[in-house]
Motif scaffolding. Sequence first.
Motif, short mmCIF file in Angstrom:
data_model
loop_
_atom_site.label_atom_id
_atom_site.label_comp_id
_atom_site.label_asym_id
_atom_site.label_seq_id
_atom_site.Cartn_x
_atom_site.Cartn_y
_atom_site.Cartn_z
N LEU A 49 0.81 -1.22 0.00
CA LEU A 49 0.00 0.00 0.00
C LEU A 49 0.85 1.26 0.00
O LEU A 49 0.32 2.36 -0.18
N CYS A 50 2.14 1.12 0.25
CA CYS A 50 3.04 2.27 0.26
C CYS A 50 4.39 1.85 -0.31
O CYS A 50 4.82 0.71 -0.10
N ARG A 51 5.06 2.76 -1.01
CA ARG A 51 6.30 2.40 -1.70
C ARG A 51 7.52 2.47 -0.78
O ARG A 51 8.45 1.67 -0.92
N ASN A 52 7.55 3.42 0.16
CA ASN A 52 8.76 3.66 0.96
C ASN A 52 8.48 3.54 2.46
O ASN A 52 7.44 3.99 2.93
N LEU A 53 9.43 2.93 3.16
CA LEU A 53 9.31 2.76 4.61
C LEU A 53 10.60 3.24 5.27
O LEU A 53 11.69 2.77 4.94
N VAL A 54 10.47 4.19 6.20
CA VAL A 54 11.62 4.65 6.98
C VAL A 54 11.58 3.94 8.32
O VAL A 54 10.52 3.88 8.96
N CYS A 55 12.71 3.40 8.76
CA CYS A 55 12.66 2.65 10.02
C CYS A 55 13.99 2.66 10.75
O CYS A 55 15.03 3.04 10.20
N SER A 56 13.93 2.22 11.99
CA SER A 56 15.12 2.03 12.81
C SER A 56 15.54 0.56 12.67
O SER A 56 14.96 -0.18 11.88
N ASP A 57 16.49 0.13 13.45
CA ASP A 57 17.00 -1.24 13.32
C ASP A 57 16.02 -2.30 13.79
O ASP A 57 16.30 -3.49 13.69
N LEU A 58 14.88 -1.88 14.30
CA LEU A 58 13.79 -2.81 14.61
C LEU A 58 13.50 -3.72 13.41
O LEU A 58 13.17 -4.89 13.55
#
Length: 447
Positions: free
Chosen positions: A343-352
């Motif tokens: 549903l979304c192209r980009n995901l920003v995340c931490s080392d989780l």
Amino acid sequence: MATPAVEQQNSTNHANPMKDNKAAINSNDQGWKAKLNIPEKDMRIRTTDVTNTKGNEFEDFCLKRELLMGIFEKGWEKPSPIQEASIPIALTGRDVLARAKNGTGKTGAYAIPILERCDPNKDEVQAMIIVPTRELALQTSQICIEICKHIGCKVMVTTGGTNLKDDIMRLYDPVHCIIATPGRILDLMNKNLVKISKCGILVLDEADKLLSQDFKGMLDNIISFLPNDRQILLYSATFPCSVEEFMRRHLNNPYEINLMDELTLKGVTQYYAFVQERQKVHCLNTLFSKLQINQSIIFCNSTQRVELLAKKITELGYSCYYIHAKMNQQHRNRVFHDFRQGLCRNLVCSDLFTRGIDIQAVNVVINFDFPKHAETYLHRIGRSGRYGHLGVAINLITYDDRFSLHKIEQELGADIKPIPKQIDPALYVSQWHMEKDGDEENQSAGK
């Protein structure tokens, strides 16, 4: 009286009953396979990380037909090298210590044998899978539920951040296999809410993380509740000293598998771009405009920077989610689910999000902040190029990161190249290969 021709035919039939029987079995085999709801064949090219096998089929492991049905309906066509090496040994009940790259089929390597050995007619927990993160627990449980749907085994997932009362209610019904994070399952055991005295199989996935300081002593406590003749299957991409110490304490003559002749996935091409800190967002914007991104994961080194970057990306006009450990669990679950669904192209995340998370559509990983440790880098870039497919990893490097870049290259034996002006789509766009193959077929047909 039979004619000579018929007599000859009859005698031939009686002379080869085994041949007839085999033909009938093959006919039956074709019958049950033909009725399966098998997904469309994945035509993307794959690297030797998953294709370099001895040629075994899932049917060669003497698995229940019902389990084979779930495996094929999941879209798994043939066992990968880690599955080929691990499944037959795990089925014998022997302890296994397996080291294989991220994204090469480790979940199937342990899920298939433990579900084969679970008896749905016994109302008791017979297998337990421990993983370090809630997202990985949800993903693993979904895979187990899908491949055992024809067997009748009941799978339960339990993690921190969810209502304990819901778990208690679930445990009133039969549960044969539990997937859990360490803190929650230990809480259920200490409260005597889950009985695992008959649980004969324990799987530790991402074992290096489970045996780190984050979960200090928890696995020893969990194992103290298990029967003495339990089987332990331990899987990891990296094996620090803590894993060796644990192995000596708890594993009985384990069968060791090491498929790590090199650490990074063959399908992931790695680049770096030297930038100043203030240029990073501009550089990211340029990458978004030039790359053919199917889905991307962008890593930051802190939760605060995750949220700030996600806001910037949204302001630039790109669709973007973010996820980190300090978020509400229901919100985390929703983001994880929706990103997996595309549903979304980009995901920003931490080392989780570096541990075991398997989203096949991700073909680009960007280290917006470069990690300090080789192990973190290895797990981050392993989110791309899953199951032998192609992907690219791009690292934004500041002046302060130059020593970390050199150290990680040395430790992993990685080839991280300067980013070219134009990245060849053949390196990370599977669709490019499929279209090219289609064009070649059309040309040869025209001839």
